[in-house]
Design an enzyme around this catalytic site. Sequence first.
Site: not given
Length: 608
Positions: A2, A27, A75, A101-102, A481, A485, A488, A504, A603
Amino acid sequence: MCGIVGYIGLRQAAPVLLDGLAKLEYRGYDSAGIAVYDGKDINITKSKGRLQVLCELTHDGEKLPGHVGIGHTRWATHGEPNDVNSHPHFNESRSIVVVHNGIIENYASIKAKLIEKGYNFVSETDTEVIAHMLDYYYKGDPLEAIRKVMHRAEGAYALGIIFKEKPDMLYAVRKDSPLIVGKAADGNIIASDVPAVLKYTRDVCFIQNGEIAVLSKEDIKFCTIDAEDIQKEFTKIEWDVNAADKCGYEHYMLKEMFEQPEVIKDTLGSFFEDDRIVIPGVSITDEEIKKISKIYIVACGSAYHTGVTAKYVYEGMARIPVEVDLASEFRYRDPLLDKDSLVIIVSQSGETADSKAALEEAKRRGVRTLGIVNAIGSSIARDADDVVYTLAGLEIAVATTKAYSAQLIAHYMIALKFGLIRGEISEEEASDYIKDLKKLPDQVEMLLNNREKIQHFATRYAAAKDVFFIGRGIDYAISLEASLKLKEISYIHSEAYAAGELKHGTISLIEDGTLVAAVLTQEELYKKTMNNIVEVKTRGAFVLSVTNEGNTEIEKISDYNIYIPQTNKYFTNSLAIIPLQLFAYYVSVGKGFDVDKPRNLAKSVTVE
Ligand code: F6R
């Protein structure tokens, strides 16, 4: 996560709020809302979806006149994203309004008690309990009510609050969720992050845990949860005015990828004082460095991936054993930390909940901590014993690129310095490393400029269903990485595998046409990974290889090849990741996705 904005001043509040929320879009959010006090009533407009909807509903803010207001991008955590659950939230008489926010962890028990006392709830959010609790405790003194709420609410929160009875005041509170205050010529602002205030001011103060800010048009006062008045320093933010603009690039991610040469140069430069290698701003002594028995690198996501590479670098250059941990695991795994170990927490935002908790855990165990952090003044930067800042500047795209590259540089330089101090590297070796490091910005630029080949390949493979990235050693870290990338921002299923591990189990997934991206930058492992390419080719895979210039032998077995310039084996990550970032980017563009704001992602992950 948020985003919060609040304004009190001479301007109309609504446009400032909308503008600030736009700067916090990076964000991640699924709904947005604003509340503006017109002196008589507090009016709210909120809606699910993009900020654009809110701008249309409010005629760019004109429909909500008034000089004090709060805004929020949500969010969703508690309750689905819809208009009702969007912030701001009122108490029942609409005399107190809150953005949050939280997460309020004990909201369910508080809610039950408030319902017993006759309070009615309209939303499913944890935030609404704050509005009702403030109402319950408010007896004419907002600060007293806020403090009581802070003592009662558990979890992480940053709040912006307006009381109808106090038309000239805006209140802001922080516990474990970021919040800043900006002091402008024509008013004062609160926000979750610096970009939201940059248009109005560069004088910013970072609110700390348990602190309350009381803003009027002309003034900002601070006090603690225990009613102690405090004086706080303001920091001048030196970011480029274009930091929060796309500057002609189609996406922030593309712009930020193109900023990598500069970011690498700046971060590298910060480790030199008159050609002498230093670890900037760090108080750890040479004697303490010599005594380090083990390094723990603890982080999340891409920052964790830099740790996977860095393990090879610290172990190789400084001969210090390294363990790399996901912060979400480290914090609960009861780690056995030797008193001479060093815990390095890596974080772009400096506010990632799990990384913060891991830092606290390490500190609780009396171990020295070092933060590698991008966001100035953030929690991890403040709370770690020492902090090394990466100079990536503001990163807006959710998928990190330039901050990741800057983190790698910080690891290389710390390892180099540790190696020198511990006598594992000679001055000559160090100067060879430095020569290679100084070439990186131009080499990265060259790779960015030669992007057509990977762009062409990405267009062909945008419809891939599964992609496997393979590599050994540092090449495995690069694969991790590259895979993150891709998944996402393109929503293609992808996995990174240590190349030798494929047989394996996972090799059973390789079938005709499966795309396998192989990374082969470690010369001593080149032949081994070539063998693994042959194995997947035999099962029908189509292979893209990223390898060092001169390794043309790869062309006999691999279908599509990207070459990176020669550098030291420890630094290849900084080069090989560039075409793979571009690959993810162009696949996402090809699929028409919102590259900068991928679905379900935020973010800065400020909740556990
Ligand atoms: C991926 C990405 C995330 C972050 C992770 C840690 O592109 O950006 O995986 O790396 O959430 O965030 P920070 O570095 O802010 O702690």
